[in-house]
Motif scaffolding. Structure first.
Motif, PDB file in Angstrom:
ATOM      1  N   GLU A 146       3.525  -2.036  16.297  1.00 22.40           N
ATOM      2  CA  GLU A 146       2.081  -2.104  16.060  1.00 22.40           C
ATOM      3  C   GLU A 146       1.460  -0.717  16.003  1.00 22.40           C
ATOM      4  N   HIS A 147       1.929   0.181  16.853  1.00 17.35           N
ATOM      5  CA  HIS A 147       1.378   1.543  16.868  1.00 17.35           C
ATOM      6  C   HIS A 147       1.611   2.236  15.528  1.00 17.35           C
ATOM      7  N   HIS A 148       2.832   2.136  15.000  1.00 19.03           N
ATOM      8  CA  HIS A 148       3.136   2.773  13.721  1.00 19.03           C
ATOM      9  C   HIS A 148       2.277   2.193  12.597  1.00 19.03           C
ATOM     10  N   VAL A 149       2.212   0.876  12.535  1.00 20.23           N
ATOM     11  CA  VAL A 149       1.451   0.226  11.475  1.00 20.23           C
ATOM     12  C   VAL A 149      -0.024   0.591  11.581  1.00 20.23           C
ATOM     13  N   ARG A 150      -0.546   0.615  12.789  1.00 24.62           N
ATOM     14  CA  ARG A 150      -1.968   0.947  12.977  1.00 24.62           C
ATOM     15  C   ARG A 150      -2.277   2.377  12.514  1.00 24.62           C
ATOM     16  N   GLU A 151      -1.405   3.328  12.889  1.00 26.35           N
ATOM     17  CA  GLU A 151      -1.667   4.723  12.541  1.00 26.35           C
ATOM     18  C   GLU A 151      -1.500   4.975  11.044  1.00 26.35           C
ATOM     19  N   TYR A 152      -0.527   4.336  10.420  1.00 31.88           N
ATOM     20  CA  TYR A 152      -0.355   4.517   8.976  1.00 31.88           C
ATOM     21  C   TYR A 152      -1.463   3.813   8.205  1.00 31.88           C
ATOM     22  N   THR A 153      -1.950   2.702   8.730  1.00 29.22           N
ATOM     23  CA  THR A 153      -3.096   2.039   8.113  1.00 29.22           C
ATOM     24  C   THR A 153      -4.310   2.951   8.162  1.00 29.22           C
ATOM     25  N   ARG A 154      -4.502   3.594   9.283  1.00 30.40           N
ATOM     26  CA  ARG A 154      -5.613   4.535   9.435  1.00 30.40           C
ATOM     27  C   ARG A 154      -5.465   5.696   8.451  1.00 30.40           C
ATOM     28  N   ALA A 155      -4.244   6.207   8.316  1.00 32.23           N
ATOM     29  CA  ALA A 155      -3.998   7.305   7.378  1.00 32.23           C
ATOM     30  C   ALA A 155      -4.256   6.872   5.937  1.00 32.23           C
ATOM     31  N   PHE A 156      -3.796   5.666   5.588  1.00 31.60           N
ATOM     32  CA  PHE A 156      -3.988   5.188   4.217  1.00 31.60           C
ATOM     33  C   PHE A 156      -5.469   4.987   3.922  1.00 31.60           C
ATOM     34  N   ASP A 157      -6.201   4.462   4.887  1.00 30.71           N
ATOM     35  CA  ASP A 157      -7.645   4.281   4.694  1.00 30.71           C
ATOM     36  C   ASP A 157      -8.325   5.630   4.499  1.00 30.71           C
ATOM     37  N   ARG A 173       0.865  -1.180   0.000  1.00 30.70           N
ATOM     38  CA  ARG A 173       0.000   0.000   0.000  1.00 30.70           C
ATOM     39  C   ARG A 173       0.903   1.232   0.000  1.00 30.70           C
ATOM     40  N   GLN A 174       0.719   2.079  -0.985  1.00 33.67           N
ATOM     41  CA  GLN A 174       1.643   3.203  -1.137  1.00 33.67           C
ATOM     42  C   GLN A 174       0.897   4.498  -1.431  1.00 33.67           C
ATOM     43  N   TYR A 175       1.342   5.575  -0.770  1.00 34.55           N
ATOM     44  CA  TYR A 175       0.842   6.916  -1.072  1.00 34.55           C
ATOM     45  C   TYR A 175       1.991   7.745  -1.599  1.00 34.55           C
ATOM     46  N   GLN A 176       1.780   8.376  -2.750  1.00 37.57           N
ATOM     47  CA  GLN A 176       2.777   9.247  -3.353  1.00 37.57           C
ATOM     48  C   GLN A 176       2.195  10.647  -3.510  1.00 37.57           C
ATOM     49  N   ARG A 178      -7.579   6.766   0.955  1.00 41.17           N
ATOM     50  CA  ARG A 178      -8.402   6.024  -0.010  1.00 41.17           C
ATOM     51  C   ARG A 178      -9.822   6.563  -0.035  1.00 41.17           C
ATOM     52  N   ALA A 179     -10.327   6.896   1.142  1.00 42.22           N
ATOM     53  CA  ALA A 179     -11.697   7.407   1.228  1.00 42.22           C
ATOM     54  C   ALA A 179     -11.831   8.767   0.560  1.00 42.22           C
ATOM     55  N   ALA A 180     -10.783   9.594   0.647  1.00 42.38           N
ATOM     56  CA  ALA A 180     -10.822  10.938   0.071  1.00 42.38           C
ATOM     57  C   ALA A 180     -10.530  10.942  -1.424  1.00 42.38           C
ATOM     58  N   ALA A 181      -9.895   9.881  -1.917  1.00 41.92           N
ATOM     59  CA  ALA A 181      -9.488   9.824  -3.326  1.00 41.92           C
ATOM     60  C   ALA A 181     -10.657   9.440  -4.228  1.00 41.92           C
ATOM     61  N   LEU A 182     -10.461   9.658  -5.522  1.00 45.43           N
ATOM     62  CA  LEU A 182     -11.446   9.237  -6.512  1.00 45.43           C
ATOM     63  C   LEU A 182     -11.474   7.712  -6.574  1.00 45.43           C
ATOM     64  N   SER A 183     -12.583   7.168  -7.016  1.00 45.75           N
ATOM     65  CA  SER A 183     -12.664   5.720  -7.199  1.00 45.75           C
ATOM     66  C   SER A 183     -11.663   5.304  -8.281  1.00 45.75           C
ATOM     67  N   PRO A 184     -11.292   4.030  -8.329  1.00 45.25           N
ATOM     68  CA  PRO A 184     -10.373   3.583  -9.390  1.00 45.25           C
ATOM     69  C   PRO A 184     -10.873   3.928 -10.795  1.00 45.25           C
ATOM     70  N   GLN A 185     -12.185   3.829 -11.026  1.00 43.72           N
ATOM     71  CA  GLN A 185     -12.736   4.126 -12.340  1.00 43.72           C
ATOM     72  C   GLN A 185     -12.612   5.618 -12.669  1.00 43.72           C
ATOM     73  N   ARG A 186     -12.978   6.469 -11.715  1.00 49.93           N
ATOM     74  CA  ARG A 186     -12.878   7.915 -11.943  1.00 49.93           C
ATOM     75  C   ARG A 186     -11.411   8.341 -12.025  1.00 49.93           C
ATOM     76  N   SER A 187     -10.549   7.662 -11.285  1.00 48.45           N
ATOM     77  CA  SER A 187      -9.117   7.962 -11.346  1.00 48.45           C
ATOM     78  C   SER A 187      -8.579   7.679 -12.745  1.00 48.45           C
TER      79      SER A 187
END
Length: 282
Positions: free
Chosen positions: A246-257, A111-114, A260-269
């Motif tokens: 675990e704390h780092h992974v949990r917080e970055y997972t939350r950020a990535f989610d 899972r990557q954010y650029q 994803r929620a704020a981004a366009l859908s794959p089709q609109r992207s």
């Protein structure tokens, strides 16, 4: 068991640390018992140095492990000494990035954010070359090596056991012209091809997405074996940070989610990328 030397070294470090913690002893106490320094034990547990099979044998006998576990850990130590395909390129790949490539090769999820550039696993040769030529003081030979490694890394996305790769890219990275418009057109066309792979998902975070988790670029790697915990990777100009708690992974997972929620859908992207390709084709 994961296949790259880096992954084996990481697994070995994890298992040695678990054995020591189970014994209730500190690194200094274990080192004293084996006539070693405590720092040597710590290096073996953090993977910051090569571990000899003979040292693993001594540790396992001290901890009283089974013969089967002792032989397994010794095999990890032997196999961790081998060189990965990417390590033959010398200065074209920094030492701190060598570690990441080894882990990336064995990941089952990515899972990557650029926020500034398009993902390395999607870059064309021209785009990657432009970045390396502009962004670092490297010889022409080392630039060739770095670009070659980046392109070879991309083969993982088409393997039968390709990781589930999910990319979120800021719209600025899509529109920022690297090189010239022709390079960008070819680059975005390649992205559209890659996103047709069944294991790849791409979302674009648009300029008008509103508030979203404020963070720089990062990558999260997950691994098939439960004994190998997820990790977060962030790099800079001269080094990289690996976060495994675990704390780092949990917080970055939350950020990535959240991204994803704020981004366009794959089709609109895909439609947005297609529209930019048309702009560059004029």
């Amino acid at each position: 068991m994961a296949g790259s030397p880096t992954a084996r070294r990481r697994r070995l470090s994890i298992e040695l640390k678990k054995l020591r913690e189970k014994s209730g002893l500190t690194c200094a106490q274990v080192g004293q018992a084996l006539d070693w320094s405590g720092s040597k034990v710590n290096r073996m547990e953090t993977g910051s140095g090569r571990v000899q099979p003979s040292d693993v044998d001594a540790l396992c006998r001290f901890y009283g492990t089974s013969d089967e576990l002792r032989e397994f850990l010794k095999s990890l130590a032997r196999e961790a000494k081998t060189r990965g395909w990417w390590q033959v390129h010398g200065a074209g790949v920094p030492e701190w990035f060598n570690i990441y490539i080894g882990l990336e090769q064995d990941a089952s999820t990515l899972r990557q954010y650029q926020c500034e550039l398009l993902p390395g696993l999607m870059q064309t040769e021209a785009y990657a070359r432009e970045l390396h030529t502009t962004g670092a003081h490297m010889s022409a030979e080392d630039i060739d090596r770095a670009v070659r490694v980046r392109l070879e890394r991309q083969e993982m996305l088409t393997r039968p056991d390709a990781p589930e790769a999910w990319f979120v890219v800021n719209e600025g990275a899509v529109r920022n012209v690297i090189g010239d418009r022709e390079i960008m057109r070819e680059q975005l066309e390649k992205i559209l091809v890659i996103t047709e792979l069944p294991s790849v998902t791409l979302q674009v975070l648009p300029f008008d997405s509103g508030t979203y988790p404020a963070t720089g670029s990062f990558t999260m790697l997950g691994f098939p074996a439960p004994e190998d915990p997820d990790l977060v990777y962030r790099d800079g100009i001269t080094d990289a940070v690996y976060l495994e708690g675990e704390h780092h992974v949990r917080e970055y997972t939350r950020a990535f989610d959240g991204l994803r929620a704020a981004a366009l859908s794959p089709q609109r992207s895909a439609r947005l990328v297609q529209s930019v390709v048309k702009e560059y084709s004029k």
